[in-house]
Enzyme design. Structure first.
Site, PDB file in Angstrom:
ATOM      1  N   ARG A   1      25.527   4.384  12.949  1.00 17.27           N
ATOM      2  CA  ARG A   1      24.327   3.703  12.415  1.00 17.27           C
ATOM      3  C   ARG A   1      23.135   3.999  13.321  1.00 17.27           C
ATOM      4  O   ARG A   1      23.244   3.906  14.546  1.00 17.27           O
ATOM      5  CB  ARG A   1      24.502   2.188  12.297  1.00 17.27           C
ATOM      6  CG  ARG A   1      23.214   1.525  11.684  1.00 17.27           C
ATOM      7  CD  ARG A   1      23.495   0.197  11.007  1.00 17.27           C
ATOM      8  NE  ARG A   1      24.680   0.310  10.182  1.00 17.27           N
ATOM      9  CZ  ARG A   1      25.680  -0.569  10.208  1.00 17.27           C
ATOM     10  NH1 ARG A   1      25.603  -1.643  10.962  1.00 17.27           N
ATOM     11  NH2 ARG A   1      26.735  -0.367   9.456  1.00 17.27           N
TER      12      ARG A   1
ATOM     13  N   SER B   1     -23.605   4.897  -9.489  1.00 13.62           N
ATOM     14  CA  SER B   1     -24.099   4.276  -8.268  1.00 13.62           C
ATOM     15  C   SER B   1     -25.387   3.552  -8.607  1.00 13.62           C
ATOM     16  O   SER B   1     -26.242   4.095  -9.316  1.00 13.62           O
ATOM     17  CB  SER B   1     -24.351   5.390  -7.243  1.00 13.62           C
ATOM     18  OG  SER B   1     -25.363   5.012  -6.346  1.00 13.62           O
TER      19      SER B   1
ATOM     20  N   ASN C   1     -19.598   9.775 -10.324  1.00  7.77           N
ATOM     21  CA  ASN C   1     -18.566  10.088  -9.334  1.00  7.77           C
ATOM     22  C   ASN C   1     -17.190  10.217  -9.985  1.00  7.77           C
ATOM     23  O   ASN C   1     -16.834   9.408 -10.836  1.00  7.77           O
ATOM     24  CB  ASN C   1     -18.505   8.988  -8.276  1.00  7.77           C
ATOM     25  CG  ASN C   1     -19.720   9.000  -7.376  1.00  7.77           C
ATOM     26  OD1 ASN C   1     -20.260  10.057  -7.085  1.00  7.77           O
ATOM     27  ND2 ASN C   1     -20.161   7.827  -6.956  1.00  7.77           N
TER      28      ASN C   1
END
Lengths: 455, 455, 455, 455
Positions: free
Chosen positions: C316, C276, C284
């Site tokens: 169907r 970061s 992270n």
């Protein structure tokens, strides 16, 4: 009503709430159906659609004490709906009762309206539990206003927070859930009265009058129309309960994480289950774990309610409604069970402020790197400041000296930034100013919420 | 913003709503994030935490026209969050902008607040669609007040209803959903501003002032606290959307059932897809079918949002929040797509009142058996009346004569019950009295709902 | 086939797998449908139901290069099924082709069979990804055979394990998923051929022969019967994919937990997103987080497939089948995306054996308490041994001395138990004996699994 | 083991299977845990890790008749796991037992292995129920080979089928589910033995030998590794059960549709619940409705199992595993309940072949339009043939004359096509050729399936 045992389905493995199970179980449902039949008779008498004498006879007949609930339950299991044997049992061979009982109603009217009565009780219970949880969180927010701990994003220490602020966030979520339940209740706690296919044709142009009288008898709201095949109310309820259990589960998830051996900032006080005979050093977050388990179970039943709502065919569902009979009470018991277990976890919680501070300090003040960048930006511009702090952080990690020390020594900082400013920026307590304001806000909101809830 | 194609993920197979996809897609999200960054700068300037000049420079920099959205999207895919490359791109190598852009905020602040802006647009769209659906239902309720048809429970003809009453029930459900969305919005459409871990520490004791200024800039509500890791708002939203799609799906389910060859009381007007080249006689309820498909897809994404809410660990979730990035816009597009397709189905609907009456008559008046029991109870008592009607019903079924005729001829009825009373009780039109009252109620409520919605 | 961009629906936010998206996207589906039409023509020619010349003309017509896919996709969106405009486009105004193309088939035959071809590709891709993940786990199991770390139950350090054993458990789960996929494939990768309503009546008593010829043309299994409205195959597939994604997600969950700042026994190597700019010290677990997000998204679509399977009405489905068109490819892309992200996490993983040992030692050897009880039981009986160890554990915690030291000093142990035995029992390395055997077992099984998978 | 009552949680509202509830309820679980403890003792004795005398004493102690199950259940509810009070109760104050009981095991070993034993019983029950359902479908396929009925797609009559073929499709799906359960069982019905954290360290290098001995004692498969935190087996099981319940639910859905008043091709024989006292003419498809309800409830619990599997943290889950304790037995009881109710529906089913033919004829032969197009293509080309048939269909619908008559009269057909060919093509019985072949195939496959299942 007899005691429930822990192995009763609604309480399985101790993840349900016995009190809610009493309120929404099948015995209670039968008692509530009886109550609805009696109230309907009186409502019809009030609106002139039934002789007063018949309503009185029905009211007398509708005494749960006169019914053998076990036998009724047994018969209900082979009937398509529990109402058929119920109506039979209630007549007690009294012709007046037989002639007027259940007049103009269909099974679904009785079941759905009885369910609304059970729901009212269950939502009261759930709201009380939420309010109590809110109180506990408020207390933590108050007590731990200045308890510094690491804020963690993606499991990584990011910047400091306080335990008080964390508790305030929980509190705000709980209060939002109380607000939703309160705003949702009037749309949900309503009479159902539509007769066989929703026209309530037997009542003719008195249909509204009868519905209103029934609502008044039972203290339930009066819907614009019968809603036998429009189950959006049930989905709205399921959504509110899902928001409640996920809120509780998320809090419990935090407790489990904070109680990990390597973090150990909270622990559940010792009680049965928290310690292991084989491993006496362990302190398991037993109640938080049970909260997580109960919430999963609640979400399963809530999902059934949501999925079923799409499939209420024409004037009565062929399966979707019947699934509600089981999924709704089970969802309520599991939801309340989730809250009860979280209450035990929070009621039992020990917060280790010293350990929290120790954990924060173990990262050598790196949680202050963002604050340091902010401090340096006016001096160096953002790009330069970020590069510099990254470099300081690397030195910190490599040397084991704190970020504060490393920064203070750096030539680009030393001299440029006041030592006091640096110390303040890197002091975890710098977060207290904003945290305090946020905590105050949450506490004040909770006071208002408290005021809106009686009991 | 460029056109979306039908094969775009959010619109897959034509089950999504292109208009909503524009509002909540990734390009729009980036534009909204840019808007939030600019608004934050102005809010900080207003509260004295940023030089006015910086806020002005940032506002100028935050011009979507100056960004290469495709490149940004590409970079975002390799970044952990899309905000990082966005902030980089927005600086345009301007040091003042670089120093102050994103000041005190974290990625989640920008993403969540941008999402709130998208949500506001999407909820407006969804509300408009619901209102339009309500109007269609109101029109049906009005036009088909006296269109008698069989009410069907568990697929069996039960007692007569009117198509108008059915439409009124749909209308009431739709209006309830509008009401829930309106009451939910203020709890959901809120600013998110907490900084790295929710303390917004950089703003110190100005945290509330900044949050309020940001809310004012963007027209969003101001929450008591940051809610980055408390996703109960998202669950409340998911619950409201689930109630919306299941309501729409349940209506579409009724259309499919009523359009069956053997019932054929409604049909979708002929259009592409409704007829088959191989089987030119078929009239497929294509839009109702698509509504049912779209609603299933919406519920899938809504379930993701609910399940994720339990797992927002500590100060930022490791997966649960990131799943929202996809599931939330997709859920909105699928929800709106459900409504759009239902609108096409209802806008295209032909109601065959004659066929409805014919179907009702094919059961020889047996749908009046409940009314007949009610008529006879005062004369014969319930037990006897039920036995007698069961016998008459058997004769009706065996002989093919109508219940009215069979009843009129029976010695226990003939003479005892007035012919006129008998005829009236067994006339399906007997349901009109109550149905009318209920329809009026729903229409009046819809007028109120209309009044509360602008546009 | 053009490139997909990351913002394409199937790849949203980078959580999908581009390679799988190519294989199962709508363009590929159209190409596969064209392939099925051509194969059907040849199968009919083979079985004598179509002139050879017609089959040849159709095969020529079915050249994807002759089609405008974009226009087709656009038209498909307004048709009820994509097959109708496709058949129209393929005729190229050739009367022979027009007369025989699609002979005896229905839209669902073409779509379902094309889907089976796509599924085969996607399952190959998913199996390859799983196998590669297995290889990575095998490598960890091998390399970290003796890397001791704390085993953690309910988040609490319990007894020691090795990272190698943990990886072996992951490996065993992955190999089980490969085995399930392999055993499931033949039941799933089958031709669909039933004509309008499943009788394939146009083929008369040649129905089996045609189906087998079509299977041979396409390399798909031949089912006993058409399965247009029996979607249990799809549910079986969904179950296998759910087992795959939850396995991957659970592994990623462990990585997130082990990467927490306070544990830090693993970390993802630095790459974009892992660090970061504001907090340069953070690392992270970005890929593990994305794995967790992608798996949630996959489970949402898989749930749609399961729920839909109950609702294939008669010959169907009116919605449930159509929902598959979107949910199935999306589920596959999200499933593969989950595996791709886990592969990035594991391929990038750094294991910090020293830190793992340090964490283990921080609990002062208390993770050996169970082993100590086992050692003392023969001497003291279980009850007494447990009481004694609980007491020693308390002393350990209170004094900060290790359990080994405290135990060695205790009069009931000192003298009674050999110092060597005590040391060995409390040595975390005591787990290596069993762990080795288990790791060997998993590695040997993986070798067999490898051998069963080509490529 | 005492009788369960219908209001017991596992049987709620009659939607569960009492027999399965006995097999998987908590009382049975406790008995199974006792059995596992005894078997473990013998396995340890066999492998030389426990004195033979201790194993004998433990085997004697592990006599369920010596336990107060109610008291145990009560205690288990306040313990974190039920094993702790169980072990305490089993010692009966016998020191030898106390010293060796549960040697080297952890609670999860006992619970998971006991669960595997319960699962084996439950899967036997479920397989038997499936096989019986298959037999019923086979009988329908056989008996109704030539019972013509309308095939319906999207609710519209499409082309004719036979009820026999429909039943054969159900049969094939049921047999596939049996096959999946059989292939899945060996991966699922396995011993769990890992000790505290999966190393089973107490057993050292004998870990495999002990595990194999335990497997032999209990008749369970021996897994390569402990799987306490890898719950992919449970997901695989959930997938197989989901495929089972959705198959059953889809069949029940067909029954509800075919039983509709306007179709009435099947009905459940009269029994309690099928008729209504107020509406004696109704014949509700009660068991099919209950099947639909039960399947929804089962899917809810199965979803809990799938979602939980992602979240088994490290060496033991903090909530996800505990949720299994409730969701797994409940899912099994609801799954079996679904099958039991479908069995009642099919066992009770009356097929009205005459009505089926009448419904088919009501559409005036338009279900033959596809066959007519096929007949005309060689004469007219497809485009022309389709246009002509569309025109004939319109005339048919307008005049009420049959398609056969209208076609025979048309100048483009009259003369060009043989009257016999025309009659044959438009005869619904034209489907029998292919249907027969498909039915034979399904019946032969079922015979093989039968052969593979004992009992």
């Amino acid at each position: 009503v007899p005691e429930l045992s822990w192995s009763d389905g609604l309480l399985e493995a101790g993840f349900g709430d016995p009190q809610t199970a009493q309120l929404v179980g099948w015995r209670s449902r039968i008692a509530r159906m009886v109550e609805v039949e009696a109230a309907l008779a009186r409502a019809l008498a009030t609106t002139g659609l039934m002789p007063a004498g018949a309503a009185e006879a029905i009211t007398r007949a509708c005494d749960p004490a006169r019914l053998d609930l076990d036998e009724l339950a047994e018969r209900a299991s082979t009937a398509a709906t529990p109402v058929i044997p119920l109506v039979h049992a209630l007549t007690h061979d009294d012709e007046l009762v037989a002639s007027w009982l259940h007049h103009g109603a269909t099974s679904q009217d009785i079941i759905d309206t009885a369910t609304a009565l059970q729901l009212r009780d269950a939502l009261d219970r759930i709201s009380s539990l939420l309010l109590a949880l809110g109180d506990r969180c408020a207390e933590f927010a108050h007590q731990h206003r200045t308890t510094l701990m690491a804020g963690r994003t993606l499991g990584q220490q990011a910047t400091p927070i306080t335990f008080g602020l964390k508790a305030a966030r929980w509190l705000a979520a709980i209060d939002r859930r109380l607000e939703q339940l309160r705003s949702t209740a009037p749309r949900i706690l309503t009479v159902q009265l539509g007769g066989t296919a929703g026209t309530a044709a037997v009542y003719g142009s008195s249909v509204r009058a009868v519905t209103e009288a029934l609502g008044a008898e039972l203290g339930l709201a009066v819907p614009d129309l019968p809603w036998h095949a429009e189950r959006d109310r049930i989905v709205e309820l399921a959504g509110a309960l899902a928001a409640t259990v996920t809120t509780a589960s998320s809090i419990a998830g935090d407790l489990v994480l904070l109680a990990q051996s390597e973090i150990a900032e909270v622990r559940e006080g010792s009680g049965p289950g928290q310690t292991s005979s084989a491993m006496p050093h362990k302190r398991n977050p037993t109640h938080a774990v049970a909260t997580r388990a109960a919430s999963r179970l609640a979400l399963g039943e809530l999902g059934v309610l949501v999925d079923a709502a799409s499939d209420h065919e024409l004037e009565r569902a062929a399966g979707a409604w019947q699934a509600e009979w089981v999924a709704l009470p089970s969802a309520l018991v599991r939801t309340a069970g989730t809250l009860v277990r979280l209450d035990a976890a929070l009621g039992n919680l020990e917060v280790d402020a010293a350990r929290a501070r120790e954990n924060l300090d173990r990262t050598l003040g790196l949680t202050g790197s963002e604050a340091l960048v902010a401090l340096l930006v006016p001096e160096l511009g953002r790009a330069h400041a970020q590069r510099l702090v990254a470099q300081l952080a690397a030195t910190t990690a490599a040397t084991g000296r704190s970020l504060a020390e490393v920064a203070a020594d750096h030539p680009e900082i030393n001299g440029r930034v006041e030592a006091t400013s640096l110390r303040e920026a890197l002091d975890p307590a710098a977060v207290l100013a904003s945290a305090d304001e946020l905590i105050d806000r949450a506490l004040a909101a909770h006071d208002r919420t408290r005021g809106e809830h009686p009991g």
